[in-house]
Design a protein around this motif. Structure first.
Motif, PDB file in Angstrom:
ATOM      1  N   TRP A   1       0.827  -1.209   0.000  1.00 58.16           N
ATOM      2  CA  TRP A   1       0.000   0.000   0.000  1.00 58.16           C
ATOM      3  C   TRP A   1       0.864   1.263   0.000  1.00 58.16           C
ATOM      4  O   TRP A   1       1.959   1.280   0.554  1.00 58.16           O
ATOM      5  CB  TRP A   1      -0.898   0.047   1.229  1.00 58.16           C
TER       6      TRP A   1
ATOM      7  N   VAL B   1      -7.809   0.946   5.746  1.00 55.84           N
ATOM      8  CA  VAL B   1      -8.281   0.452   4.455  1.00 55.84           C
ATOM      9  C   VAL B   1      -8.380  -1.073   4.482  1.00 55.84           C
ATOM     10  O   VAL B   1      -7.463  -1.760   4.945  1.00 55.84           O
ATOM     11  CB  VAL B   1      -7.349   0.886   3.308  1.00 55.84           C
TER      12      VAL B   1
ATOM     13  N   VAL C   1     -12.998   2.069   3.676  1.00 56.65           N
ATOM     14  CA  VAL C   1     -12.118   3.088   4.240  1.00 56.65           C
ATOM     15  C   VAL C   1     -12.783   3.660   5.490  1.00 56.65           C
ATOM     16  O   VAL C   1     -13.918   4.145   5.430  1.00 56.65           O
ATOM     17  CB  VAL C   1     -11.828   4.222   3.230  1.00 56.65           C
TER      18      VAL C   1
ATOM     19  N   THR D   1       0.060   5.879  -0.192  1.00 53.99           N
ATOM     20  CA  THR D   1      -0.898   6.981  -0.360  1.00 53.99           C
ATOM     21  C   THR D   1      -0.145   8.241  -0.773  1.00 53.99           C
ATOM     22  O   THR D   1       1.058   8.384  -0.511  1.00 53.99           O
ATOM     23  CB  THR D   1      -1.674   7.280   0.945  1.00 53.99           C
TER      24      THR D   1
ATOM     25  N   VAL E   1      -5.187   6.461  -2.885  1.00 49.12           N
ATOM     26  CA  VAL E   1      -4.715   5.184  -2.318  1.00 49.12           C
ATOM     27  C   VAL E   1      -4.231   4.309  -3.465  1.00 49.12           C
ATOM     28  O   VAL E   1      -4.975   4.092  -4.444  1.00 49.12           O
ATOM     29  CB  VAL E   1      -5.833   4.471  -1.536  1.00 49.12           C
TER      30      VAL E   1
END
Length: 228
Positions: free
Chosen positions: A107, A190, A140, A109, A121
């Motif tokens: 992940w 998330v 989210v 951001t 994201v």
């Protein structure tokens, strides 16, 4: 004793002595034969020892067979158990297509300025993983009270296959109201749908959250802008 009688006596004595000598010789021969027979009998017992040796060989053969059988069975079991997926025949397996979980994904951001500012994201599959993001909103949430982002689009998107360098994007607008209210936070949570039991917390800097929204997953960043 006359000469004739003496002569006859000596002859008789000689005959008796000869007979006794012959008898002694026969007894000696018999004893020798018996000893020889015993010796041969002892020699004939050697095959018993040989037979015992043969038994040892039989035991070794049995052990070899057992070892061979065990090795073969283990090999087959290991071969059959190797890998995963669906058997398509001919000993080949095809990988099972699986849905992504949050822990399957790398992940990141970043803050974007469009549409009054939002959080982009970015999701990529971890090395060696191929999985599918569902045609649904990402989950989210914000803060300890679990405030959840609503949909920023009228319809759901398409399922996205993540593998290698392929990335999926979702845009999060943390504040859609024009008021001064809201709560100050510095991270978002998330997950892949509501059933994801292992969501991740992502740092986003300080944001104000009030009636947040999120887009579907997209493969183009331009489609992930959460316009009001």
């Amino acid at each position: 004793m006359s000469g004739n009688r003496r002569k006859a006596f000596l002859v008789s004595a000689a005959l008796i002595g000869g007979a006794m000598l012959m008898t002694a010789c026969q007894n000696a021969d018999a004893a020798t034969g018996a000893n020889a027979g015993a010796s041969q009998g002892s020699s004939s017992s050697s095959p018993v020892a040989t037979s015992t040796g043969g038994g040892g060989q039989g035991s070794d053969a049995t052990n070899n067979d057992t070892s061979t059988s065990t090795g073969t069975g283990t090999g087959k079991g290991s071969e059959d158990g190797a890998g995963s997926g669906v058997d398509t025949g001919g000993g080949k397996r095809e990988p099972v297509e699986q849905g992504c979980g949050a822990n399957d994904i790398s992940w990141s951001t970043r803050s974007e300025s469009q549409a009054g500012g939002y959080i982009l994201v970015v999701a990529k599959a971890k090395a060696g993983i191929t999985c599918y993001l569902p045609a649904a909103l990402p989950t989210v949430a914000f803060g300890s009270d679990g405030t959840q982002a609503g949909p920023a689009e009228q319809s759901v998107g398409e399922q996205i296959k993540l593998s290698g360098s392929t990335a999926a994007y979702a845009g999060v607008n943390p504040k859609t109201t024009d008021t001064d209210g809201g709560k100050e936070l510095d991270s978002i949570i998330v997950g892949i749908g509501d059933d994801d039991f292992d969501p991740v917390s992502l740092p986003v800097g300080t944001i104000t959250v009030d009636e947040p929204v999120v887009t579907n997953w997209h493969t183009d960043t331009a489609d992930a802008v959460p316009f009001n």
